[in-house]
Enzyme design. Structure first.
Site, PDB file in Angstrom:
ATOM      1  CD  GLU A  41      11.529   4.416   9.901  1.00 25.21           C
ATOM      2  OE1 GLU A  41      11.350   5.377  10.688  1.00 25.21           O
ATOM      3  OE2 GLU A  41      11.546   4.542   8.666  1.00 25.21           O
ATOM      4  CB  CYS A  44      11.470   9.224  10.358  1.00 24.96           C
ATOM      5  SG  CYS A  44      12.372   8.030   9.350  1.00 24.96           S
ATOM      6  CE  LYS A  52      -3.178   3.102   0.704  1.00 23.69           C
ATOM      7  NZ  LYS A  52      -2.254   4.277   0.612  1.00 23.69           N
ATOM      8  CD  GLU A  55       9.089  12.930  13.014  1.00 20.61           C
ATOM      9  OE1 GLU A  55      10.040  12.373  12.444  1.00 20.61           O
ATOM     10  OE2 GLU A  55       8.021  12.341  13.267  1.00 20.61           O
TER      11      GLU A  55
END
Length: 487
Positions: free
Chosen positions: A256, A290, A180, A387
């Site tokens: 992750e 990230c 996906k 973040e």
């Protein structure tokens, strides 16, 4: 550019065949650099998902029985095809994601390397044989086998590399796959599916299902006990929900997830290296990574000079559409992401932080935000705890090594940290204390196909890449053998 988009696949790749969605529905893919529509892509529906699951299950036994060398050669051919077509792949990525062509070219090279690496790992899936230490004629035979059909969920920020980092070990191990891709960047993954088919991947082994609803694809797959593995790269919030969905069928998981990477610069560091590393760690992929440095903790004695040099570097970076010559910073992926950056910077400024460069969104088409350096950032500013996923570097200071470690670990995340010092003892000492899965020592770049990538705490679990990466796709089987000794 129009010619490239025209010849790129835009249908579902279902069990090795191109086809429209079951109901013919499609969705738009847009260029974040100018907000224009690039094309429309098939929008996978429930019937497509069911068919992809059945195909993956049906193909699993035969694919697992394929010789490891044959699987490795498919990956090697795919690496070569990616290398040969690097310019097209890079331009396509820039158009759908926004990063500069230079960055896209670097990602193509990095992404292809996972195929080359795992082409070599395919033939190194080893077990062991030994005597039962208790004696009695017993022997132990330990072997490794593909875990089975997998669901792989990839993010928008590295649309090729996050795909090959999952596909490479799955193919090498002998697992069938349903991918996906992110709704915002499906074209790179669809093109990759075509390259794998051209490289000889058998029909049925891989399906790629772009869709406007991730849950429409992932939900039914994880609810099916025949799916034995899920790998996800994305936010911690979504990751927690996926863990819950995997629980009933106890599927294997690789997660992750989010990061809040600290960057530590000690007073004995080379300032040239530290500033260069800071720019690399912060500005790769427009800051939408990230593993991007999110908090800059600099020893007080060198902080002013560090900020001066960092400001000089950040303010000189050309911002623009990724296809323009000399552009170093492209657009953010969409309006929501730009608004989040605006919100976090404005919050920091309202609490007393100051800008030495940037600090605002740019006018005109596209989702651009100026490269920004913040100083005097107070401890309660949201940007130190969330973040930012954009080109913003908030700088704070510390006095002692203990304080540096405390500040670095003051987060629920633990994906990566960056550490700059000329003292090897300090590098090892601090590195061992930091609660994180990866550490860049005097470098702002940790990504490497030959190294294990992954984090701890709220940054997830499991590793991708390196010798460890293929283990995520293998089950261990133990045979206890009773051997009759000669009498």
């Amino acid at each position: 550019m129009n010619e490239l988009i025209e010849r790129m696949p835009k249908q579902i790749f279902l069990a090795g065949r191109w086809r429209d969605a079951a109901d013919g529905s499609r969705f738009a893919v847009r260029d974040p650099g100018n907000e224009r529509q690039l094309c429309e892509v098939a929008d996978a529906q429930d019937a497509d998902v069911r068919e992809a699951i059945d195909a993956a299950v049906a193909a699993q036994r035969e694919w697992a029985a394929t010789a490891p060398r044959e699987r490795g050669e498919i990956l090697r051919r795919a690496w070569q095809l990616m290398t040969d077509r690097a310019e097209d792949l890079a331009l396509l990525m820039t158009l759908e994601m926004g990063k500069s062509l230079a960055e896209s070219r670097a990602e193509v090279t990095y992404a292809a390397e996972f195929f080359r690496w795992f082409s070599e790992e395919a033939v190194r899936v080893d077990g062991r044989y030994g005597r039962n230490p208790a004696g009695g004629g017993g022997r132990m035979l330990v072997s490794k086998h593909p875990v089975g059909p997998c669901v792989l969920i990839t993010p928008w920020n590295f649309p090729l590399a996050m795909g090959t980092r999952k596909l490479g070990p799955a193919i090498a191990a002998g697992c069938t796959m349903i991918v996906k891709p992110a709704q915002l960047t499906p074209l790179s993954m669809l093109n990759l599916a075509g390259l794998l088919r051209e490289a000889g991947l058998p029909d049925g082994v891989l399906s790629v299902l772009p869709a406007t609803s991730a849950s429409r694809v992932v939900g039914p797959a994880l609810a099916d006990a025949r799916i034995r593995k899920m790998s996800f790269t994305g936010s911690t919030e979504v990751g927690r929900k996926l863990v819950e969905q995997c629980a009933p069928n106890l599927q294997r998981m690789s997660m992750e997830l989010g990061g809040n990477a600290p960057f530590l610069a000690f007073e004995d560091a080379s300032l040239d290296d530290a500033v260069k590393g800071a720019v690399t760690a912060k500005m790769r992929n427009n800051g939408e990574s990230c593993v991007a440095a999110n908090r800059f903790h600099v020893q007080a004695s060198i902080a002013d000079e560090f900020v001066r040099r960092l400001t000089e570097e950040m303010s000189s970076m050309k911002v623009g559409h990724g296809t323009e010559d000399g552009v170093k910073v492209g657009p953010l992926i969409n309006a929501d992401q730009r608004d989040k950056v605006i919100e976090l910077v404005d919050d920091a400024l309202a609490r007393g932080a100051k800008t030495t460069t940037g600090g605002k969104a740019l006018d005109g088409d596209g989702y651009f935000y100026a490269p920004t350096v913040l100083t005097d950032v107070p401890p309660d500013a949201r940007i130190l705890h969330e973040e930012v996923f954009g080109p913003v570097a908030p700088v704070t200071t510390f006095e002692t090594e203990d304080e540096a470690v405390r500040l670095a670990d003051d987060t629920e995340f633990g994906l990566v940290a960056y550490l700059f010092t000329r003292d090897l003892d300090r590098a090892v000492r601090v590195g061992e204390r930091l609660a994180t899965g990866m550490i860049g020592v005097n470098t702002g770049l940790v990504s490497n196909a030959a190294a294990p990538f992954g984090g701890v705490k709220a940054s997830g679990f499991g590793r991708e890449g390196g010798a460890e990466g293929i283990e995520e796709y293998l089950d261990v089987k133990y045979l206890a053998l009773a051997i009759k000794e000669n009498s």
